[in-house]
Design a protein around this motif. Structure first.
Motif, PDB file in Angstrom:
ATOM      1  N   GLU A   1      -9.433  -8.507  -5.445  1.00 23.95           N
ATOM      2  CA  GLU A   1      -9.881  -8.321  -4.068  1.00 23.95           C
ATOM      3  C   GLU A   1     -10.540  -6.955  -3.888  1.00 23.95           C
ATOM      4  OE1 GLU A   1      -6.594  -9.005  -1.476  1.00 23.95           O
ATOM      5  OE2 GLU A   1      -6.489 -11.146  -1.913  1.00 23.95           O
ATOM      6  N   TYR A   2      -9.977  -5.934  -4.519  1.00 22.95           N
ATOM      7  CA  TYR A   2     -10.594  -4.604  -4.466  1.00 22.95           C
ATOM      8  C   TYR A   2     -12.012  -4.644  -5.041  1.00 22.95           C
ATOM      9  CZ  TYR A   2      -6.730  -1.570  -2.957  1.00 22.95           C
ATOM     10  OH  TYR A   2      -5.771  -0.927  -2.215  1.00 22.95           O
ATOM     11  N   LEU A   3     -12.164  -5.258  -6.207  1.00 27.07           N
ATOM     12  CA  LEU A   3     -13.477  -5.333  -6.831  1.00 27.07           C
ATOM     13  C   LEU A   3     -14.451  -6.113  -5.961  1.00 27.07           C
ATOM     14  CD1 LEU A   3     -12.707  -5.995 -10.613  1.00 27.07           C
ATOM     15  CD2 LEU A   3     -12.812  -3.833  -9.374  1.00 27.07           C
ATOM     16  N   ALA A   4     -13.989  -7.237  -5.401  1.00 26.61           N
ATOM     17  CA  ALA A   4     -14.855  -8.059  -4.571  1.00 26.61           C
ATOM     18  C   ALA A   4     -15.314  -7.311  -3.326  1.00 26.61           C
ATOM     19  CB  ALA A   4     -14.126  -9.343  -4.179  1.00 26.61           C
ATOM     20  N   LYS A   5     -14.493  -6.396  -2.857  1.00 24.05           N
ATOM     21  CA  LYS A   5     -14.841  -5.613  -1.671  1.00 24.05           C
ATOM     22  C   LYS A   5     -15.823  -4.496  -2.010  1.00 24.05           C
ATOM     23  CE  LYS A   5     -14.239  -4.391   2.687  1.00 24.05           C
ATOM     24  NZ  LYS A   5     -14.659  -5.244   3.804  1.00 24.05           N
ATOM     25  N   GLY A   6     -15.971  -4.183  -3.301  1.00 20.55           N
ATOM     26  CA  GLY A   6     -16.923  -3.163  -3.709  1.00 20.55           C
ATOM     27  C   GLY A   6     -16.293  -1.856  -4.140  1.00 20.55           C
ATOM     28  N   TYR A   7     -14.966  -1.776  -4.150  1.00 22.88           N
ATOM     29  CA  TYR A   7     -14.302  -0.558  -4.613  1.00 22.88           C
ATOM     30  C   TYR A   7     -14.396  -0.459  -6.129  1.00 22.88           C
ATOM     31  CZ  TYR A   7     -12.245  -0.051   0.049  1.00 22.88           C
ATOM     32  OH  TYR A   7     -12.073   0.107   1.392  1.00 22.88           O
ATOM     33  N   GLN A   8     -14.302   0.754  -6.621  1.00 22.48           N
ATOM     34  CA  GLN A   8     -14.398   0.997  -8.057  1.00 22.48           C
ATOM     35  C   GLN A   8     -13.013   1.195  -8.661  1.00 22.48           C
ATOM     36  OE1 GLN A   8     -17.024   4.283  -8.675  1.00 22.48           O
ATOM     37  NE2 GLN A   8     -18.646   3.419  -7.406  1.00 22.48           N
ATOM     38  N   LEU A   9     -12.671   0.340  -9.612  1.00 23.08           N
ATOM     39  CA  LEU A   9     -11.418   0.461 -10.349  1.00 23.08           C
ATOM     40  C   LEU A   9     -11.743   0.411 -11.836  1.00 23.08           C
ATOM     41  CD1 LEU A   9      -9.032  -1.994  -8.409  1.00 23.08           C
ATOM     42  CD2 LEU A   9      -9.360   0.457  -8.023  1.00 23.08           C
ATOM     43  N   HIS A  10     -11.361   1.453 -12.567  1.00 21.41           N
ATOM     44  CA  HIS A  10     -11.564   1.446 -14.010  1.00 21.41           C
ATOM     45  C   HIS A  10     -10.742   0.316 -14.634  1.00 21.41           C
ATOM     46  CE1 HIS A  10     -13.819   5.224 -14.497  1.00 21.41           C
ATOM     47  NE2 HIS A  10     -13.134   5.650 -13.467  1.00 21.41           N
ATOM     48  N   ASP A  11     -11.190  -0.119 -15.796  1.00 19.45           N
ATOM     49  CA  ASP A  11     -10.506  -1.225 -16.465  1.00 19.45           C
ATOM     50  C   ASP A  11      -9.057  -0.890 -16.824  1.00 19.45           C
ATOM     51  OD1 ASP A  11     -12.669  -2.858 -16.233  1.00 19.45           O
ATOM     52  OD2 ASP A  11     -13.268  -2.794 -18.338  1.00 19.45           O
ATOM     53  N   HIS A  12      -8.740   0.392 -16.996  1.00 24.95           N
ATOM     54  CA  HIS A  12      -7.342   0.723 -17.308  1.00 24.95           C
ATOM     55  C   HIS A  12      -6.446   0.445 -16.103  1.00 24.95           C
ATOM     56  CE1 HIS A  12      -8.310   4.662 -15.383  1.00 24.95           C
ATOM     57  NE2 HIS A  12      -7.035   4.646 -15.072  1.00 24.95           N
ATOM     58  N   ILE A  13      -7.010   0.491 -14.895  1.00 25.08           N
ATOM     59  CA  ILE A  13      -6.230   0.132 -13.697  1.00 25.08           C
ATOM     60  C   ILE A  13      -6.026  -1.385 -13.665  1.00 25.08           C
ATOM     61  CG2 ILE A  13      -6.220   0.095 -11.175  1.00 25.08           C
ATOM     62  CD1 ILE A  13      -7.693   2.731 -11.198  1.00 25.08           C
ATOM     63  N   LEU A  14      -7.058  -2.127 -14.012  1.00 28.10           N
ATOM     64  CA  LEU A  14      -6.928  -3.589 -14.059  1.00 28.10           C
ATOM     65  C   LEU A  14      -5.898  -3.995 -15.107  1.00 28.10           C
ATOM     66  CD1 LEU A  14     -10.673  -4.698 -13.789  1.00 28.10           C
ATOM     67  CD2 LEU A  14      -9.089  -3.958 -11.994  1.00 28.10           C
ATOM     68  N   GLN A  15      -5.897  -3.302 -16.233  1.00 23.61           N
ATOM     69  CA  GLN A  15      -4.907  -3.579 -17.265  1.00 23.61           C
ATOM     70  C   GLN A  15      -3.509  -3.265 -16.759  1.00 23.61           C
ATOM     71  OE1 GLN A  15      -5.528  -5.063 -20.311  1.00 23.61           O
ATOM     72  NE2 GLN A  15      -3.289  -5.200 -20.332  1.00 23.61           N
ATOM     73  N   ARG A  16      -3.391  -2.213 -15.969  1.00 23.84           N
ATOM     74  CA  ARG A  16      -2.103  -1.847 -15.382  1.00 23.84           C
ATOM     75  C   ARG A  16      -1.604  -2.973 -14.468  1.00 23.84           C
ATOM     76  NH1 ARG A  16      -2.966   3.480 -12.494  1.00 23.84           N
ATOM     77  NH2 ARG A  16      -3.506   4.156 -14.614  1.00 23.84           N
ATOM     78  N   ALA A  17      -2.522  -3.566 -13.706  1.00 20.50           N
ATOM     79  CA  ALA A  17      -2.158  -4.683 -12.826  1.00 20.50           C
ATOM     80  C   ALA A  17      -1.631  -5.860 -13.635  1.00 20.50           C
ATOM     81  CB  ALA A  17      -3.368  -5.107 -11.996  1.00 20.50           C
ATOM     82  N   ILE A  18      -2.300  -6.155 -14.732  1.00 21.45           N
ATOM     83  CA  ILE A  18      -1.876  -7.252 -15.609  1.00 21.45           C
ATOM     84  C   ILE A  18      -0.485  -6.977 -16.178  1.00 21.45           C
ATOM     85  CG2 ILE A  18      -2.363  -8.413 -17.799  1.00 21.45           C
ATOM     86  CD1 ILE A  18      -5.360  -7.972 -17.162  1.00 21.45           C
ATOM     87  N   GLU A  19      -0.252  -5.736 -16.592  1.00 17.06           N
ATOM     88  CA  GLU A  19       1.041  -5.382 -17.183  1.00 17.06           C
ATOM     89  C   GLU A  19       2.172  -5.500 -16.158  1.00 17.06           C
ATOM     90  OE1 GLU A  19       0.273  -1.502 -18.679  1.00 17.06           O
ATOM     91  OE2 GLU A  19      -0.870  -2.219 -20.421  1.00 17.06           O
ATOM     92  N   ILE A  20       1.897  -5.121 -14.905  1.00 14.65           N
ATOM     93  CA  ILE A  20       2.930  -5.260 -13.865  1.00 14.65           C
ATOM     94  C   ILE A  20       3.262  -6.732 -13.654  1.00 14.65           C
ATOM     95  CG2 ILE A  20       3.456  -4.931 -11.417  1.00 14.65           C
ATOM     96  CD1 ILE A  20       1.757  -2.406 -11.488  1.00 14.65           C
ATOM     97  N   ASP A  21       2.233  -7.579 -13.592  1.00 12.21           N
ATOM     98  CA  ASP A  21       2.473  -9.018 -13.431  1.00 12.21           C
ATOM     99  C   ASP A  21       3.250  -9.580 -14.622  1.00 12.21           C
ATOM    100  OD1 ASP A  21       1.240  -9.138 -10.977  1.00 12.21           O
ATOM    101  OD2 ASP A  21      -0.679  -9.834 -11.756  1.00 12.21           O
ATOM    102  N   ASN A  22       2.905  -9.114 -15.807  1.00  9.68           N
ATOM    103  CA  ASN A  22       3.624  -9.573 -16.996  1.00  9.68           C
ATOM    104  C   ASN A  22       5.102  -9.199 -16.935  1.00  9.68           C
ATOM    105  OD1 ASN A  22       1.687 -10.950 -18.500  1.00  9.68           O
ATOM    106  ND2 ASN A  22       0.839  -9.061 -19.339  1.00  9.68           N
ATOM    107  N   LYS A  23       5.381  -8.005 -16.448  1.00 10.11           N
ATOM    108  CA  LYS A  23       6.751  -7.514 -16.402  1.00 10.11           C
ATOM    109  C   LYS A  23       7.547  -8.140 -15.260  1.00 10.11           C
ATOM    110  CE  LYS A  23       9.444  -3.217 -16.204  1.00 10.11           C
ATOM    111  NZ  LYS A  23       9.360  -1.726 -16.137  1.00 10.11           N
TER     112      LYS A  23
END
Length: 264
Positions: A103-125
């Motif tokens: 949703e952040y990306l779709a809105k136009g905000y900038q998130l480095h891929d390491h932040i996206l990876q962090r999101a994936i890791e939280i969901d995994n955990k």
């Protein structure tokens, strides 16, 4: 208390801008912005929202890299009850972190891929919340995504169910337009030919960074379809810098020049 501290805020960033940015994480109780050093203390209603905010450490807002941190460990509350029947009302903070990142990306905000990876890791955990899973499963069942005809339209009973689900989502929304857009997107996306892919994205934790970028593009395309805005001739693609290339369908929150965004 579910508080996070934010430093590195750009001089041009207002309290309203901070509220809009961090409201993607969940409901905010208060923001204490100190103009003298452009730092802030943000208090959320739920620990899960604060934890999502911490995920954004290193994200870009108005050209400045934010440092988001906390002295407290925020733990998601344990879930002990399954939801049956009518899909439950979900809060922004109930959503998978990878979905929030999209949703952040779709809105136009900038998130480095390491932040996206962090999101994936939280969901995994943490896994996907039972409440959100129940909601998505309920929509999938009631809309009947596999009942589409060759013309890719929703007809008859399926169409009626879709509009009922959409209107119910709108009626319970309290999240400054964010949840409303997301609820409507879930309903339409699950009822489309790409529905199974969207369903998989939101119900399992086996994701890659590219999946989040793809989901952001689907959100943008869905909104352009609903509003009649023409799609760009060339689909956006990930940049080598790892910053979000996706532009929102509204005014861009990030007017910087170092990340490519499609015309909208």
């Amino acid at each position: 208390m579910s508080k996070v501290m934010v430093t590195g805020i750009a001089p041009s960033t207002s309290q309203d801008t901070l509220h809009e940015f961090f409201s993607f994480c969940g409901k905010i109780k208060s923001i204490d912005l100190k103009e003298e050093d452009k730092s802030a203390v943000i208090t959320f209603e739920r620990p899960s929202a604060a934890k999502t905010a911490l995920m954004l450490d290193g994200g870009t807002l108005n050209g400045a890299a934010l440092h988001v941190f906390s002295d407290t460990e925020h733990t998601d509350p344990a879930e002990t009850q399954e939801h049956h029947g009518t899909p439950p009302h979900i809060e922004q903070s109930d959503k998978p972190r990878a979905g929030i990142a999209a949703e952040y990306l779709a809105k136009g905000y900038q998130l480095h891929d390491h932040i996206l990876q962090r999101a994936i890791e939280i969901d995994n955990k943490q896994g996907i919340s039972k409440k959100f899973l129940s909601y998505i499963h309920g929509l999938d069942k009631s809309i009947g995504q596999h009942a589409l005809g060759p013309d890719q339209t929703i007809s008859g009973k399926v169409q009626s169910t879709f509009y009922q689900a959409r209107d119910r989502a709108k009626s319970v929304d309290e999240q400054k337009g964010i949840s409303k857009i997301a609820h409507e997107y879930y309903s339409k996306a699950l009822a489309s030919p790409m529905g199974q892919k969207v369903f998989s994205f939101y119900t399992n934790t086996s994701k890659q960074v590219l999946d989040i970028h793809d989901e952001a593009r689907r959100i943008v395309d869905q909104h352009k379809t609903s509003t009649g805005t023409p799609k760009p001739a060339t689909p956006p693609s990930a940049t080598s810098s790892g910053e979000a290339p996706c532009g929102g369908s509204e005014a861009q929150p990030e007017p910087t020049t170092h990340a490519a965004s499609p015309a909208v």
